[in-house]
Design an enzyme around this catalytic site. Structure first.
Site, PDB file in Angstrom:
ATOM      1  N   GLY A  14       1.045  -1.154   0.132  1.00  0.00           N
ATOM      2  CA  GLY A  14      -0.019   0.050   0.224  1.00  0.00           C
ATOM      3  C   GLY A  14       0.845   1.214   0.139  1.00  0.00           C
ATOM      4  CE  LYS A  80       8.650  22.070  -3.664  1.00  0.00           C
ATOM      5  NZ  LYS A  80       9.116  20.699  -3.881  1.00  0.00           N
ATOM      6  CB  ILE A 347       5.395  11.734  -4.912  1.00  0.00           C
ATOM      7  CG1 ILE A 347       5.356  11.337  -3.633  1.00  0.00           C
ATOM      8  CG2 ILE A 347       4.060  11.694  -5.761  1.00  0.00           C
ATOM      9  CD1 ILE A 347       4.314  12.192  -2.512  1.00  0.00           C
TER      10      ILE A 347
END
Length: 490
Positions: A14, A80, A347
């Protein structure tokens, strides 16, 4: 007519990688004939400290149909505009690697070439003065971009800071609502067929989960790609010697700065990531140059707010698997490789892997041409990001500690050495394939850390210098004025 389609997609693990894959697969691959199953165990923790991203995350979320306001609310997210680097070129120096572009190109010439020609002239200022994202960040202000291309605010680019654990939980809810099935359990074995493909994973309690395509999101263990398929790990620690991190959250501080900060220390660097509900902090360092206890002391002594939890220690090795797709197994996230979080790419590499897998989605034949192309594209992407991260270390004038003296003088990958040499000559930067970082990103870091070209593109001399200088001064003033009209971030 296509061969037999894949009907069972199994995601092992996960965390952020697993639930990004499940959310995307349940939205785009589940046609009613295909099942999406994710297997994870609550007893196995996730790394979950990656909280900063780069602008492509906005496109990923949009393709999943995610409302930005809901996403920010559910994940504690903030805007950001880039990353501030402190003490990297030399102690006491700082610069911003902003998102977006510098200025506007004139007659097809890259803006930074115009700036190189005119730098030092009255009113020209620094290259950062021509980035809307950098100017806004310095003023602690944020607003989303506007559509009018004449406005400096159209040049804003942004990403997010968010709580990675909350993001995974947010995506889990979406994935399960879209039909993805989660199975709780610890994997105790892996079965393979006569081709060597994974056919099933065995769980505690005498359970089996069969599948056609397996997506390995098992973290550093790389259960399927590394352990089962035997794909070797390519070690890049001779270029990226940081192999430890200590993470600790602190109370939220004001103002809520719209950028990540990376502050160089004696044997590594410290991150600071502002969220709505807390600030994420960490110290990435090389265990060959500082002890864990001393690294923790450095981190705790440089926090700007009280800690809200005990420090958490992590170990890693920079590098990647030699292939990220083997047989019927595709690895995403840490199962495929790891590059330290200096430029917030972890990511992105997950979403890039998902995008490329969907673009090259196989059938039950699992042909070499699709698998090889995926491996080529992902390999090139990892190598290009690796070079960009190495640049921050080697482009330094610091020789005040053994660590910085080492990275300043180490041998470089040929690809990076070539890029630096080309820039040193006349400020030229070229991108290859679908390389992640743009020309303005390379320019921001190289100039920010003291790599100053000896010249500039001679084609610039064909332009009227006075007219170009006037345009640059007008641009610079426009960016400064626009930033002051933006609301304060947070």
């Amino acid at each position: 007519m296509n061969a037999t389609p894949i009907s069972r997609v199994v995601i092992v693990g996960g965390g952020t990688a697993g639930w990004m894959a499940a959310a995307a697969a349940s939205r785009f691959l589940d046609d009613g004939q295909r099942t999406i199953t994710l297997v994870e165990s609550d007893a196995i923790g996730t790394v979950g400290v990656g909280e900063a991203t780069i602008p492509p995350i906005r496109g990923f979320n949009a393709r999943l149909g995610i409302d930005e306001a809901e996403f920010l609310r559910e994940t504690g997210g903030t805007a950001k505009l880039g990353i501030e680097f402190v003490n990297w070129g030399n102690r006491g120096e700082r610069y911003i690697h902003p998102f977006g572009t510098h200025g506007r190109d004139i007659q097809g010439l890259n803006f930074h070439q115009l700036w190189l020609r005119l730098q030092g002239e009255p009113g020209i200022g620094e290259i950062e003065d021509y980035s809307m994202s950098a100017v806004a960040a310095r003023a602690a202000r944020f607003a989303p971009p506007v559509a009018d291309p004449r406005s400096p605010l159209s040049r804003i680019e942004y990403a997010y800071h968010f709580d990675a654990g909350l993001y995974a939980a947010f995506l889990r809810r979406r994935a399960e609502a879209q039909g993805a099935r989660r199975i709780e359990g610890r994997i105790i074995g892996v079965e393979q067929d006569e081709r060597g493909h994974v056919s099933a994973v065995r769980l505690e309690g005498d359970r089996r989960v069969e599948g056609d395509l397996f997506i390995d999101c098992s973290g550093f263990r790389s259960l399927l790609l590394g352990e089962t398929m035997g794909v070797a790990f390519e070690d890049w620690s001779h270029w990226l010697p940081c192999d430890r991190a200590i993470a600790v959250p602190t109370e939220r501080t004001r103002p809520l700065l719209p950028y990540t900060r990376a502050t160089a220390h004696d044997a590594g660097w410290q991150w600071r990531i502002p969220l709505q509900h807390r600030t994420g902090n960490g110290h990435v360092y090389s265990s060959a140059f500082v002890s864990d206890d001393d690294a923790e002391r450095v981190l705790m002594a440089n926090l700007d707010a009280p800690a809200t939890a005990d420090p958490r220690r992590l170990s890693f090795k920079a590098g990647r698997r030699e292939r990220m797709w083997s047989g019927n197994v595709v690895a995403l996230g840490l199962a495929g490789g790891f590059l330290e979080p200096l430029e917030s790419t972890s990511i992105h590499l997950i979403q890039d892997g998902i995008s490329k897998l969907f673009a090259l989605f196989p059938d039950m034949r699992f042909t070499d041409i699709e698998r090889n192309e995926f491996n080529r594209l992902m390999g090139n992407q990892y190598a290009a990001i690796r070079d960009f991260i190495i640049l921050h270390y080697c482009a330094t004038q610091r020789d005040d500690t053994p660590f910085w003296d080492h990275v300043r003088t180490m041998a470089l990958p040929d690809t990076l050495a070539h890029k630096i040499a080309l820039f040193r000559e006349k400020g030229r930067v070229f991108r290859y394939d679908d390389e992640l970082f743009s020309i303005p990103s390379w320019v921001a870091v190289m100039l920010g850390q003291g790599i100053v070209p000896t010249g500039y593109d001679p084609v610039v001399d064909a332009l009227d210098a006075d007219r170009v200088a006037a345009e640059l001064r007008q641009m610079r003033a426009g960016y400064a004025a626009a930033a002051q009209k933006m609301p304060l971030a947070g």
